[in-house]
Design an enzyme around this catalytic site. Structure first.
Site, short mmCIF file in Angstrom:
data_model
loop_
_atom_site.label_atom_id
_atom_site.label_comp_id
_atom_site.label_asym_id
_atom_site.label_seq_id
_atom_site.Cartn_x
_atom_site.Cartn_y
_atom_site.Cartn_z
N HIS A 1 -0.46 6.63 4.77
CA HIS A 1 0.67 6.47 5.01
C HIS A 1 1.67 7.68 4.58
CE1 HIS A 1 -0.46 2.17 5.67
NE2 HIS A 1 -1.01 2.18 4.56
N ALA B 1 0.74 -1.44 0.03
CA ALA B 1 -0.04 0.04 0.07
C ALA B 1 0.99 1.21 0.02
CB ALA B 1 -0.76 -0.19 1.08
#
Length: 264
Positions: free
Chosen positions: A215, A116
């Site tokens: 993130h 991801a």
């Protein structure tokens, strides 16, 4: 070029997307040969469901999409059999003894999907210039996806009552993935890219307003500074993982099957 025979371990949120794409021949040069799962899949399986040992005999490549436990139990066995292994659950590599065994095992080759987060290829290239002085990762997710059996009642109450961001844990990429085995493979992936689990400082944040999993990777050294930020929709079937993860696995499979035009 011969067709890459792929065995898939896990028929969950990641495995179903990857397996369906393979079975529909959407990855030129690769075919789904078999599936390994601890639940009987019946007609849901687009390829024969077989025991792990049988998959090693049938396949050129095993794709792990079932969690860190599979990597710990079977990773070395896959590689010593001569079969290649593509790992999605990179968090397992925070065990230094397991990492050493997998990276030295063969004749099968071990690969890792970026999952991801982006920028890992650049960080791996920068590493050749010398060590990075500062590497930080901040991961923000919905509180419910971060609850763990080890949490005490005070922390669970803070998570469940949160009206804004709450820091759940801070530590290194060696510490954090072990505490969140389904939610922080990104931390281990960043550490693999920079070559040092202890150099990556990680913050895990719970946010009830987090419509996207976020993130943020920040790294700097004498040769430059780097910042990557991604925000993904959680997978509707498994909110602990991002919706993009199976497509990262498929991108890796395209590269391994020899597709031209790939960014490597």
């Amino acid at each position: 070029m011969s067709t890459l025979k792929v065995g898939l371990v896990g028929w969950g949120a990641i495995g179903r997307v990857v397996g369906t794409a393979l079975s529909e021949r959407n990855v030129p040069g690769a075919e789904l040969t078999c599936i390994v799962d601890n639940r009987p899949l019946g007609e849901a399986a687009p390829a024969p469901q077989v025991p792990f040992e049988d998959a090693l005999d049938r396949c050129d490549l095993i794709v792990e999409a079932a969690g860190q436990g599979v990597v710990r139990e079977w990773g070395e066995r896959v590689l010593t059999s001569g079969t290649d292994l593509l790992i999605a659950s990179t968090g397992a590599l925070t065990d230094p003894e397991l990492a050493e065994r997998l990276l030295s095992a063969g004749p099968g080759r071990v690969y890792f999907t970026g999952g991801a987060v982006g920028g890992l290829d650049l960080l791996q290239a920068v590493r050749s210039l010398g060590p990075l002085d500062d590497v930080r990762l901040t991961t923000t997710k919905l509180p419910g996806t971060l609850e763990q059996p080890w949490m005490d009642q005070e922390l669970l109450t803070r998570l469940r009552a949160a009206r804004g961001p709450v820091e759940v844990m801070a530590g290194t990429a060696r510490d954090v993935p072990a505490k969140f085995p389904r939610s922080t493979n990104v931390a281990a992936s960043v550490a693999l890219a920079v070559g040092d689990l202890d150099a990556v400082r990680v913050r895990v944040v719970a946010d009830p307003g987090a419509g996207h999993t976020r993130h943020v990777v920040e790294a700097s050294g004498a040769h430059g500074s780097y910042r990557f930020e991604v925000a993904h929709l959680p997978d509707p079937d498994n909110p602990a993982t991002s919706q993009v993860v199976p497509y990262a696995v498929l991108r890796s499979l395209h590269a391994l099957a020899g597709r031209t035009g790939q960014i490597l």
